[in-house]
Design a protein around this motif. Structure first.
Motif, mmCIF file in Angstrom:
data_model
loop_
_atom_site.group_PDB
_atom_site.id
_atom_site.type_symbol
_atom_site.label_atom_id
_atom_site.label_comp_id
_atom_site.label_asym_id
_atom_site.label_seq_id
_atom_site.Cartn_x
_atom_site.Cartn_y
_atom_site.Cartn_z
ATOM 1 N N LEU A 72 92.681 26.010 -19.595
ATOM 2 C CA LEU A 72 94.116 26.054 -19.882
ATOM 3 C C LEU A 72 95.004 25.080 -19.207
ATOM 4 O O LEU A 72 95.985 24.693 -19.716
ATOM 5 C CB LEU A 72 94.520 27.413 -19.649
ATOM 6 C CG LEU A 72 94.256 28.664 -20.307
ATOM 7 C CD1 LEU A 72 94.431 30.274 -19.996
ATOM 8 C CD2 LEU A 72 95.001 28.569 -21.628
ATOM 9 N N ASN A 73 94.479 25.071 -18.047
ATOM 10 C CA ASN A 73 95.260 23.791 -17.261
ATOM 11 C C ASN A 73 95.091 22.378 -17.970
ATOM 12 O O ASN A 73 96.023 21.706 -17.769
ATOM 13 C CB ASN A 73 94.797 23.862 -16.014
ATOM 14 C CG ASN A 73 95.304 25.367 -15.208
ATOM 15 O OD1 ASN A 73 96.353 25.739 -15.363
ATOM 16 N ND2 ASN A 73 94.574 25.803 -14.310
ATOM 17 N N THR A 112 97.146 22.304 -21.038
ATOM 18 C CA THR A 112 98.665 22.309 -20.830
ATOM 19 C C THR A 112 99.030 20.620 -20.356
ATOM 20 O O THR A 112 99.918 20.101 -20.879
ATOM 21 C CB THR A 112 98.962 23.261 -19.554
ATOM 22 O OG1 THR A 112 98.582 24.679 -19.853
ATOM 23 C CG2 THR A 112 100.254 22.925 -19.113
ATOM 24 N N SER A 162 95.883 32.706 -22.280
ATOM 25 C CA SER A 162 96.760 32.329 -21.174
ATOM 26 C C SER A 162 97.529 33.721 -20.516
ATOM 27 O O SER A 162 97.526 33.903 -19.688
ATOM 28 C CB SER A 162 97.797 31.319 -21.440
ATOM 29 O OG SER A 162 98.494 31.256 -20.222
ATOM 30 N N TYR A 167 101.343 27.430 -20.259
ATOM 31 C CA TYR A 167 100.670 27.022 -21.349
ATOM 32 C C TYR A 167 101.525 27.142 -22.561
ATOM 33 O O TYR A 167 101.929 26.319 -23.432
ATOM 34 C CB TYR A 167 99.442 27.426 -21.865
ATOM 35 C CG TYR A 167 98.760 26.990 -23.247
ATOM 36 C CD1 TYR A 167 98.350 25.703 -23.305
ATOM 37 C CD2 TYR A 167 99.081 27.874 -24.504
ATOM 38 C CE1 TYR A 167 97.715 25.424 -24.375
ATOM 39 C CE2 TYR A 167 98.481 27.253 -25.610
ATOM 40 C CZ TYR A 167 98.022 26.098 -25.630
ATOM 41 O OH TYR A 167 97.544 25.510 -26.699
ATOM 42 N N SER A 182 104.185 24.523 -22.524
ATOM 43 C CA SER A 182 103.896 23.345 -23.196
ATOM 44 C C SER A 182 103.926 23.461 -24.478
ATOM 45 O O SER A 182 104.039 22.449 -25.203
ATOM 46 C CB SER A 182 102.701 22.875 -22.355
ATOM 47 O OG SER A 182 101.632 23.533 -22.965
#
Length: 281
Positions: free
Chosen positions: A28-29, A32, A154, A239, A242
């Protein structure tokens, strides 16, 4: 140094006031960061004419080698392929990730309603002719499905955490409803303006009228942006923020290209009409 530290601390406090903390997920990071880093590329690609090949930007004059390489499908089938996987994924989340958390239920519902509406429009509202490039259909469909899945994934990390200090979910519902109603209304106006020509079902484009078409050429994009910001406000994850930003920038570029297309095709197109935001852009 102390002033810089205080400034950074103030920024972090501001972010945490309306966002859940970053999830403990490399996937996820990473997605993003990639999404945010790609923002200028997304805009410049559309502005420079490197448009995704669907709707009026589908290149029907592509070389035979390109068609043999990528293939093509009917526009209606292609559009169904765009939205069906994301709808099925969002709907399945009610059973795959059962939860009584109100925010999670609202997010699942909003995503399911959005993609169901898209499928409904493809089947009963929009008029299609011609074909869509198979690679474009696959790319966009994959993007919609993965985005919906990652938004929900997320959100699962936020379960059990205290809500952000500034709870936006009910404002998000309002924004989502305004966006989805406005988007559908302008899609209906577009469908009424388009008719099938006599030359083998070739679509005849006209300058759109009614609603906010008198101010911007893509009001349906403007309301689509509201839908994605509604997703973010319901979710309040990094997320989803973004994703809302990426959608905004992509549709800004797409609307700019659309306005340029109308200017090139219609000598009587009013130059005062903006691309996306009335009186501004």
């Amino acid at each position: 140094m102390e002033d810089n530290w205080r400034g950074q601390q103030s920024s972090m406090e501001m972010a945490t006031s309306f966002l859940y903390p970053p999830p403990p997920s490399v996937l996820l990071n990473t997605m993003t960061v990639v999404g945010l880093a790609a923002l200028p590329v997304i805009v410049l690609s559309e502005v420079r004419g490197n448009n995704l090949k669907y709707s009026k930007f589908n290149n029907n004059n592509a070389s035979s080698s390109q068609k043999q390489r990528f293939g093509s499908i009917s526009s209606r089938t292609g559009m169904l392929c765009l939205y069906t996987p994301a709808f099925l994924g969002a709907s399945a989340s009610f059973f795959l990730s059962p939860s009584q958390n109100l925010r999670f239920l609202l997010l699942k519902s909003a995503l399911s309603i959005h993609f169901f509406k898209r499928i409904f429009e493809v089947l009963f509202i929009h008029k299609y002719s011609g074909e869509m490039a198979s690679d474009a259909a696959f790319t966009i469909s994959s993007g919609y499905f993965s985005s919906a899945a990652l938004v929900l994934y997320s959100q699962s990390f936020a379960l059990g955490l205290p809500d952000p200090g500034l709870d936006l979910k009910f404002y998000g519902i309002l924004m989502f409803v305004v966006g989805i109603v406005g988007n559908m209304y302008h899609h209906v106006l577009l469908a009424k303006l388009r008719k099938e020509g006599d030359g083998g079902g070739k679509k005849e484009y006209k300058i759109p009228k009614g609603g906010l078409f008198g101010e911007v050429i893509c009001p349906h994009y403007m309301f689509e942006i509201l839908v994605f910001w509604g997703f973010f406000m319901i979710s309040q994850t990094i997320y989803s923020l973004s994703l809302a930003m990426s959608t905004t920038f992509y549709l800004m570029g797409r609307s700019y290209a659309t306005r340029r297309w109308y200017l090139s095709k219609f000598d009587d197109f009013p130059k005062r009409i903006k691309a996306l935001i009335p009186f501004v852009f």
